[in-house]
Design a protein around this motif. Sequence first.
Motif, mmCIF file in Angstrom:
data_model
loop_
_atom_site.group_PDB
_atom_site.id
_atom_site.type_symbol
_atom_site.label_atom_id
_atom_site.label_comp_id
_atom_site.label_asym_id
_atom_site.label_seq_id
_atom_site.Cartn_x
_atom_site.Cartn_y
_atom_site.Cartn_z
ATOM 1 N N THR A 1 20.617 -22.820 42.525
ATOM 2 C CA THR A 1 20.309 -23.272 43.895
ATOM 3 C C THR A 1 19.907 -24.741 43.947
ATOM 4 O OG1 THR A 1 18.038 -22.418 43.597
ATOM 5 C CG2 THR A 1 19.646 -20.973 44.687
ATOM 6 N N GLY A 2 19.896 -25.428 42.799
ATOM 7 C CA GLY A 2 19.655 -26.871 42.783
ATOM 8 C C GLY A 2 18.215 -27.292 42.922
ATOM 9 N N GLU A 3 17.291 -26.466 42.513
ATOM 10 C CA GLU A 3 15.874 -26.839 42.604
ATOM 11 C C GLU A 3 15.544 -27.923 41.581
ATOM 12 O OE1 GLU A 3 13.418 -23.396 42.309
ATOM 13 O OE2 GLU A 3 14.315 -22.401 44.047
ATOM 14 N N SER A 4 14.506 -28.696 41.876
ATOM 15 C CA SER A 4 14.142 -29.819 41.015
ATOM 16 C C SER A 4 13.526 -29.316 39.709
ATOM 17 C CB SER A 4 13.142 -30.725 41.728
ATOM 18 O OG SER A 4 11.884 -30.064 41.856
ATOM 19 N N LEU B 1 26.957 -27.291 31.911
ATOM 20 C CA LEU B 1 26.202 -26.334 31.090
ATOM 21 C C LEU B 1 27.096 -25.589 30.096
ATOM 22 C CD1 LEU B 1 23.744 -24.714 33.674
ATOM 23 C CD2 LEU B 1 23.237 -26.460 31.957
ATOM 24 N N GLU B 2 28.410 -25.672 30.297
ATOM 25 C CA GLU B 2 29.316 -24.961 29.386
ATOM 26 C C GLU B 2 29.132 -25.408 27.943
ATOM 27 O OE1 GLU B 2 33.266 -23.352 31.560
ATOM 28 O OE2 GLU B 2 33.168 -25.538 31.336
ATOM 29 N N GLY B 3 28.881 -26.695 27.742
ATOM 30 C CA GLY B 3 28.655 -27.188 26.392
ATOM 31 C C GLY B 3 27.359 -26.670 25.806
ATOM 32 N N SER B 4 26.334 -26.517 26.650
ATOM 33 C CA SER B 4 25.032 -26.023 26.178
ATOM 34 C C SER B 4 25.074 -24.551 25.830
ATOM 35 C CB SER B 4 23.963 -26.260 27.254
ATOM 36 O OG SER B 4 23.881 -27.628 27.591
ATOM 37 N N MET B 5 25.991 -23.818 26.455
ATOM 38 C CA MET B 5 26.060 -22.370 26.234
ATOM 39 C C MET B 5 26.444 -22.014 24.805
ATOM 40 S SD MET B 5 27.793 -21.219 29.836
ATOM 41 C CE MET B 5 28.321 -19.649 29.179
ATOM 42 N N PHE C 1 15.025 -24.866 30.408
ATOM 43 C CA PHE C 1 15.487 -24.769 31.794
ATOM 44 C C PHE C 1 15.204 -26.063 32.552
ATOM 45 C CE2 PHE C 1 15.694 -20.065 31.379
ATOM 46 C CZ PHE C 1 16.944 -19.890 31.930
ATOM 47 N N THR C 2 14.077 -26.705 32.230
ATOM 48 C CA THR C 2 13.761 -27.979 32.877
ATOM 49 C C THR C 2 14.805 -29.034 32.532
ATOM 50 O OG1 THR C 2 11.384 -27.449 32.703
ATOM 51 C CG2 THR C 2 11.980 -29.726 33.170
ATOM 52 N N LEU C 3 15.197 -29.081 31.261
ATOM 53 C CA LEU C 3 16.231 -30.036 30.826
ATOM 54 C C LEU C 3 17.580 -29.702 31.458
ATOM 55 C CD1 LEU C 3 15.328 -30.353 27.034
ATOM 56 C CD2 LEU C 3 14.937 -32.051 28.827
ATOM 57 N N TRP C 4 17.903 -28.418 31.537
ATOM 58 C CA TRP C 4 19.168 -28.017 32.159
ATOM 59 C C TRP C 4 19.202 -28.389 33.636
ATOM 60 C CZ3 TRP C 4 19.351 -22.480 29.638
ATOM 61 C CH2 TRP C 4 19.878 -22.593 28.340
ATOM 62 N N ALA C 5 18.041 -28.282 34.303
ATOM 63 C CA ALA C 5 17.967 -28.646 35.726
ATOM 64 C C ALA C 5 18.262 -30.128 35.897
ATOM 65 C CB ALA C 5 16.588 -28.308 36.284
ATOM 66 N N GLU C 6 17.706 -30.965 35.003
ATOM 67 C CA GLU C 6 17.979 -32.396 35.062
ATOM 68 C C GLU C 6 19.454 -32.680 34.801
ATOM 69 O OE1 GLU C 6 15.377 -33.968 32.131
ATOM 70 O OE2 GLU C 6 13.571 -33.759 33.356
ATOM 71 N N GLN C 7 20.015 -31.951 33.843
ATOM 72 C CA GLN C 7 21.423 -32.142 33.476
ATOM 73 C C GLN C 7 22.355 -31.770 34.624
ATOM 74 O OE1 GLN C 7 22.533 -30.287 29.750
ATOM 75 N NE2 GLN C 7 24.639 -30.016 30.421
ATOM 76 N N THR C 8 22.089 -30.620 35.247
ATOM 77 C CA THR C 8 22.966 -30.165 36.342
ATOM 78 C C THR C 8 22.852 -31.062 37.568
ATOM 79 O OG1 THR C 8 21.228 -28.610 37.030
ATOM 80 C CG2 THR C 8 22.978 -27.752 35.629
ATOM 81 N N ARG C 9 21.692 -31.676 37.774
ATOM 82 C CA ARG C 9 21.546 -32.595 38.900
ATOM 83 C C ARG C 9 22.381 -33.858 38.686
ATOM 84 N NH1 ARG C 9 16.038 -33.346 42.155
ATOM 85 N NH2 ARG C 9 16.257 -31.471 43.405
ATOM 86 N N ARG C 10 22.513 -34.257 37.421
ATOM 87 C CA ARG C 10 23.292 -35.458 37.120
ATOM 88 C C ARG C 10 24.785 -35.163 37.021
ATOM 89 N NH1 ARG C 10 19.506 -35.964 32.933
ATOM 90 N NH2 ARG C 10 21.218 -35.451 31.502
ATOM 91 N N GLU C 11 25.117 -34.045 36.351
ATOM 92 C CA GLU C 11 26.507 -33.805 35.977
ATOM 93 C C GLU C 11 27.125 -32.545 36.601
ATOM 94 O OE1 GLU C 11 26.656 -33.820 31.706
ATOM 95 O OE2 GLU C 11 25.094 -35.363 31.585
#
Length: 272
Positions: A231-234, A97-101, A82-92
């Motif tokens: 919700t875009g949390e860090s 996340l569709e690719g990660s699913m 989830f930490t990595l996904w949060a970083e990914q969604t903040r950038r892209e």
Amino acid sequence: MDKTSVIGIILGFIAIGVGMVLKGVPIVTLLNPAAFLIIIVGTAASVLIAFPTRIIKNIPALFKILFIEKNEINVYELIDRFTLWAEQTRREGLLSLEGSMEEIDDPFLNSGLQMAVDGQNPDFIRDVLMEKIAAMENRHAEGAQVFSQAGTYAPTLGVLGAVVGLVAALGNMENMDLLGAAISAAFIATLLGIFTGYVLWHPFANKLRQKSKQEVKIKEIMVEGILSITTGESPAVIKDKLSSYLSSKEIANMEQQSSVEQEGEYVAEETK
């Protein structure tokens, strides 16, 4: 295989067997067909009467859960993911996340992420996922209740078996040898009833409840992780929030595991 279930049952039988030998009671005394019939078949009959067919049909699956260790999701890896996904969604963005699913095997997590990617309201996502968790808890509770009720019926049926045996014993009052053997056999039913009730059925019910609690905890971590990403949390906030579901010992283990992985990555980079 769930080793604790197997070891526990073996220890239970050893305790009864060795205890009887130390008390001077022959093991062959346990070989009482009437007692087994009253306790085992009687308990099965009581359970069949007490529960509808849809729950009874799940009993083989419940035994499978008890004796086969499920490949649970590693909580530490889940939080890191989830930490990595949060970083990914903040950038892209969330759509990335569709690719990660495609790499996710868990239907619950996949469903929640799909709703997040589709732009559903966080409150709606929470409501849907929590309803799924509640439905799962109800199914698990029904399964545990089967064994809990069996544990209640078995000792009582043991008393019934003892009464039946004593009735038979009283018919041999004129022969003291037969009377003693009949009374001994009568209490075998009580022994079997108490043993199966408190060494097998009640512990089985408790183990199912414990496994259910662990699964619920993992799914609640998933819900909070999905909502936090939506919700875009860090990443740091998400990691702290999800770590609140863990004990202090589990948090220490997670940090130790993360440090080991980081050292491994550093060494790999140095050797390139």
